[in-house]
Design an enzyme around this catalytic site. Structure first.
Site, short mmCIF file in Angstrom:
data_model
loop_
_atom_site.label_atom_id
_atom_site.label_comp_id
_atom_site.label_asym_id
_atom_site.label_seq_id
_atom_site.Cartn_x
_atom_site.Cartn_y
_atom_site.Cartn_z
N VAL A 186 0.83 -1.20 0.00
CA VAL A 186 0.00 0.00 0.00
C VAL A 186 0.87 1.25 0.00
CG1 VAL A 186 -1.72 1.33 1.28
CG2 VAL A 186 -1.96 -1.15 1.09
N GLY A 200 1.36 -1.21 9.36
CA GLY A 200 0.49 -1.92 10.29
C GLY A 200 0.49 -3.40 10.00
N ARG A 204 -11.16 -6.49 9.39
CA ARG A 204 -10.27 -5.37 9.69
C ARG A 204 -10.12 -5.19 11.20
NH1 ARG A 204 -13.60 -3.63 5.38
NH2 ARG A 204 -12.48 -3.23 3.44
N THR A 230 -3.91 2.79 7.67
CA THR A 230 -3.78 1.47 8.27
C THR A 230 -5.11 0.97 8.84
OG1 THR A 230 -1.53 2.03 8.87
CG2 THR A 230 -2.50 0.16 9.99
N ASN A 231 -5.43 -0.29 8.58
CA ASN A 231 -6.65 -0.89 9.12
C ASN A 231 -6.42 -1.50 10.50
OD1 ASN A 231 -8.70 -0.44 7.20
ND2 ASN A 231 -7.73 -1.89 5.82
N ASP A 261 -14.39 2.82 -0.33
CA ASP A 261 -15.67 2.10 -0.36
C ASP A 261 -16.70 2.85 -1.20
OD1 ASP A 261 -15.17 0.15 2.27
OD2 ASP A 261 -14.30 2.14 2.44
N ARG A 273 -16.00 2.21 -4.75
CA ARG A 273 -16.52 0.89 -5.13
C ARG A 273 -18.03 0.94 -5.35
NH1 ARG A 273 -12.86 -1.89 -0.38
NH2 ARG A 273 -11.06 -2.46 -1.69
N ARG A 302 -19.87 3.54 -6.24
CA ARG A 302 -20.17 4.28 -7.47
C ARG A 302 -19.86 3.42 -8.70
NH1 ARG A 302 -18.31 10.51 -5.96
NH2 ARG A 302 -19.31 10.54 -3.92
N HIS A 307 -23.21 9.92 -7.80
CA HIS A 307 -22.83 10.59 -6.55
C HIS A 307 -23.49 9.84 -5.40
CE1 HIS A 307 -20.97 13.90 -8.73
NE2 HIS A 307 -22.00 13.82 -9.56
N HIS A 357 -15.29 1.76 8.23
CA HIS A 357 -14.65 1.17 7.06
C HIS A 357 -14.53 -0.33 7.36
CE1 HIS A 357 -12.08 0.36 3.70
NE2 HIS A 357 -11.02 0.11 4.45
#
Length: 334
Positions: free
Chosen positions: A33, A99, A108, A139-140, A168, A171, A173, A188, A195
């Site tokens: 990441v 993380g 998560r 970081t999750n 998210d 994703r 949209r 929109h 999350h």
């Protein structure tokens, strides 16, 4: 004899030149990441200097070298990498990606303990070298980590927030656009809340090209967005990270692009509305928890949350998501 100085030269030396300060982005963690965040930010010309920090000396230097070799093909920038945290000094934005790695089958929230421990060690040192930075936690589990980071750092909530449900929402949209046959840029809609597994879409305020989503009647190629279709899309958004992790071990491209847009919103003071995760203080009656709601993001960070109208079901879902996150935070003493 005192040498005279041309007025234009003096202006260049003390005025115009002084105003042209450059921007610096520090990315903490040079894994999949972090390295991709650095790449995306460079490709978009988000910052003049990109600094990578990681405890793995060979890895971080190699990533910086690889990125630097491609600068000819990007907007001009400088790339540096080091296992010395001083590389982050005086950054305008610090993005924390370091993380515990999410494994197939893990939620998560399962990552919370290890990642909070790392944050407890890392954050004070980052604040020391970059005291004026806006900090973006990627970081999750990002909501819990962001809340813990706020308590540990003492920074104002606007300058310490998480990437939240920006990805998210992208994703969401994408899936709505696929179903309706319109460009994703004309959809929109926001995912809000955690999350994670308790997140949900704000269908009541969503729109497609100005048409309220709940009034979308379908087209020749696709039917309307019925409750069943909307439920399927929401579930796909929630499950998509698990699907990607199961297939390739990590999500990195889309989250890096989402992070780069947050970085740009800060450095360019765009005042862009984004569903980042920040501390709620009375939002729809919710206090003392970090979760994602539409928020104005600019040079000061997460400046203010927008009180988006919600249906009674959506308000109830937001409170449930908040309580789920509070319960986890309490387990770790926050």
């Amino acid at each position: 004899m005192t040498e005279s100085v041309d007025s234009d030269e003096l202006q260049t030396a003390t005025g115009a030149g002084a105003d042209r300060r450059t921007t610096k982005l520090a990315v903490v963690g040079a894994g999949a990441v972090g390295a991709t965040v650095a790449y995306a930010a460079l490709m978009r010309g988000a910052a003049r200097t990109v600094a990578l920090y990681d405890v793995n000396h060979a890895k971080v230097e190699a990533e910086a070298l690889d990125l630097g070799h491609g600068i000819q093909f990007m907007p001009m920038a400088e790339v540096v990498g080091s296992d010395d945290i001083a590389v982050c000094a005086d950054a305008d934005v610090v993005v924390v990606t370091a993380g515990a790695k999410q494994k197939p089958g893990q939620t998560r929230l399962d990552l919370a303990e290890a990642t909070i421990g790392l944050t407890r060690d890392l954050l004070p040192r980052l604040v020391e070298v970059a005291p004026d930075a806006v900090f973006v936690m990627v970081t999750n589990p990002v909501d819990i980590v962001t809340y813990a980071a706020l308590q540990l750092s003492g920074l104002p909530p606007a300058r310490m927030f998480g990437s939240g449900t920006v990805l998210d929402s992208s994703r969401l949209r994408y899936l709505v656009a696929q179903h309706t046959g319109v460009a994703v840029h004309n959809v929109h809609a926001y995912m809000v809340g955690e999350h994670g597994d308790s997140e949900f879409p704000l269908w009541s305020s969503a729109a497609i090209g100005g048409v309220p989503l709940l009034e979308w009647r379908g087209s020749r190629s696709a039917g309307p967005l019925t409750p069943a279709v909307r439920d399927r899309i929401a579930r796909q958004v929630i499950d998509s990270a698990y699907q990607i992790i199961a297939g390739k071990g990590a999500t990195n491209y889309a989250v890096a692009l989402a992070a780069s847009r947050i970085i740009e919103a800060v450095l360019k003071d765009e005042r862009r509305v984004m569903p980042v995760s920040s501390l709620l203080d009375g939002y729809h009656g919710i206090h003392e928890v970090c979760l994602s709601v539409p928020t104005v993001v600019g040079r000061g960070g997460a400046d203010r949350q927008l009180e988006v109208p919600m249906s009674s079901d959506e308000e109830a879902d937001l409170r449930r998501s908040a309580e789920a996150l509070r319960a986890v935070a309490r387990r770790f003493g926050f």
